[in-house]
Design a protein around this motif. Sequence first.
Motif, short mmCIF file in Angstrom:
data_model
loop_
_atom_site.label_atom_id
_atom_site.label_comp_id
_atom_site.label_asym_id
_atom_site.label_seq_id
_atom_site.Cartn_x
_atom_site.Cartn_y
_atom_site.Cartn_z
N ARG A 169 50.83 46.78 43.31
CA ARG A 169 51.80 47.86 43.11
C ARG A 169 51.17 49.02 42.36
O ARG A 169 50.26 48.83 41.54
N CYS A 170 51.66 50.21 42.64
CA CYS A 170 51.17 51.42 41.98
C CYS A 170 52.28 52.18 41.27
O CYS A 170 52.01 52.89 40.29
N ASP A 171 53.50 52.05 41.73
CA ASP A 171 54.61 52.79 41.14
C ASP A 171 55.10 52.11 39.86
O ASP A 171 55.10 50.88 39.77
N ARG A 207 51.36 54.09 35.02
CA ARG A 207 50.69 53.07 35.83
C ARG A 207 50.04 53.67 37.07
O ARG A 207 50.62 54.51 37.76
N LEU A 208 48.82 53.19 37.36
CA LEU A 208 48.13 53.55 38.59
C LEU A 208 47.96 52.35 39.51
O LEU A 208 48.02 52.49 40.73
N LEU A 209 47.74 51.18 38.93
CA LEU A 209 47.46 49.98 39.71
C LEU A 209 47.91 48.77 38.91
O LEU A 209 47.66 48.69 37.70
N GLU A 267 47.74 45.83 34.33
CA GLU A 267 48.22 47.15 34.72
C GLU A 267 47.24 48.21 34.22
O GLU A 267 46.99 48.33 33.02
N ALA A 322 39.04 51.81 41.09
CA ALA A 322 40.00 52.56 40.29
C ALA A 322 39.49 52.77 38.87
O ALA A 322 39.61 53.88 38.32
N ARG A 324 48.11 57.80 42.56
CA ARG A 324 48.76 56.60 43.07
C ARG A 324 48.70 56.55 44.60
O ARG A 324 48.46 55.50 45.19
N ILE A 365 45.35 55.37 45.77
CA ILE A 365 45.15 53.92 45.56
C ILE A 365 46.00 53.13 46.56
O ILE A 365 45.54 52.13 47.11
N LYS A 366 47.23 53.60 46.80
CA LYS A 366 48.10 52.91 47.77
C LYS A 366 47.46 52.88 49.15
O LYS A 366 47.55 51.89 49.88
#
Length: 337
Positions: A129-131, A142-144, A163, A229, A253, A256-257
């Motif tokens: 997840r990224c969100d 959060r980024l990852l 995170e 990342a 984000r 990364i997604k």
Amino acid sequence: MLSDQALRGAPIREGQLWHLSSEEKVDPVHVFLHVNGFRFQSDGQEVAVAVSPFTLVRNCKFQSTYPSLDISDFKIFKVSLFAQGACYYFGVRGQDALKAEEERSRWVLDISRAMRLVTQSLFPPFAIRCDPLEGREVTKSRLLAGFLVHFDDCFTASVLYCELHAQTQDHARLILYEDESCLQLLSEIYVTERSICCEKIGINCSCFSVEDHQFSARTLAERKLWLRAISNLKVKLQNAAPAPTEAETCHYRAAIKEHAEKIQTEEGRLKTDALLQKAEVHRWQDQGRDSLGALPSPPSPWDLRLWDKSPRRVGPRAPWGCHLAGCPCYASGRRGK
């Protein structure tokens, strides 16, 4: 993570190999490979080794020859339990070098698959997840985020929700939680422009380190995603980039997604229980955050100047380092005040 755990089920492969011991002995052995380890006979005794997420297998060469036997025609590989300081060397020997090379490759791949099976058996079902989580302010940058196996000590490992956050001032943060609800914060790792982050070299190995912390990802692709990342954040820190705006964070984000969506995981395909025994006492739960002291503070410019003046150091001063009793940095006295 002790290597003396019982091996599971019937052998998935067996065959004749040569065992190269530290006593400069080379003995023919019959090796049995199980889903969670291997065993063989040595000096009349059976040696059984259960593998963990912090194990790797790779081809290798010896520069010298044994006094009793010329090993120049051996195709050698090693199984390294690097977190516990143990290593096993095996060789394949044959009159046909090409066939010996093929046989070694099959053994290395089969052992690496067993290691991957052990690692993946520890993870709960999850998606990268990224969100940020709605209503959880702590996850705003959060980024990852996703589960990783964390090396606690030579005896235990923990599956933690990790995170990665965008940089602020002169550091970024990798936060460790008990689970994906992000309610129980266990610790933080500060990533600076001088932080040491690297991968372990092995066949299908998903292990990497961030400073003194060892991690294992669910798959090799996920390890590459985490390291990429973190590497991108280090580049921003090295160039003294300011903290990203909300729009820039959304752009990070999205990038990364895009990579995360391309990752093909084994989620849903693995039908087995955890292939490591559950520890009787969970180190993180047993000590609790209160007994670990306050979370470390980020490095200051003064700390980085001190690092530059100390040629004996291999990394920045770490007064912000880990406060966890039992961690290597704690035991070596590099913990924060």
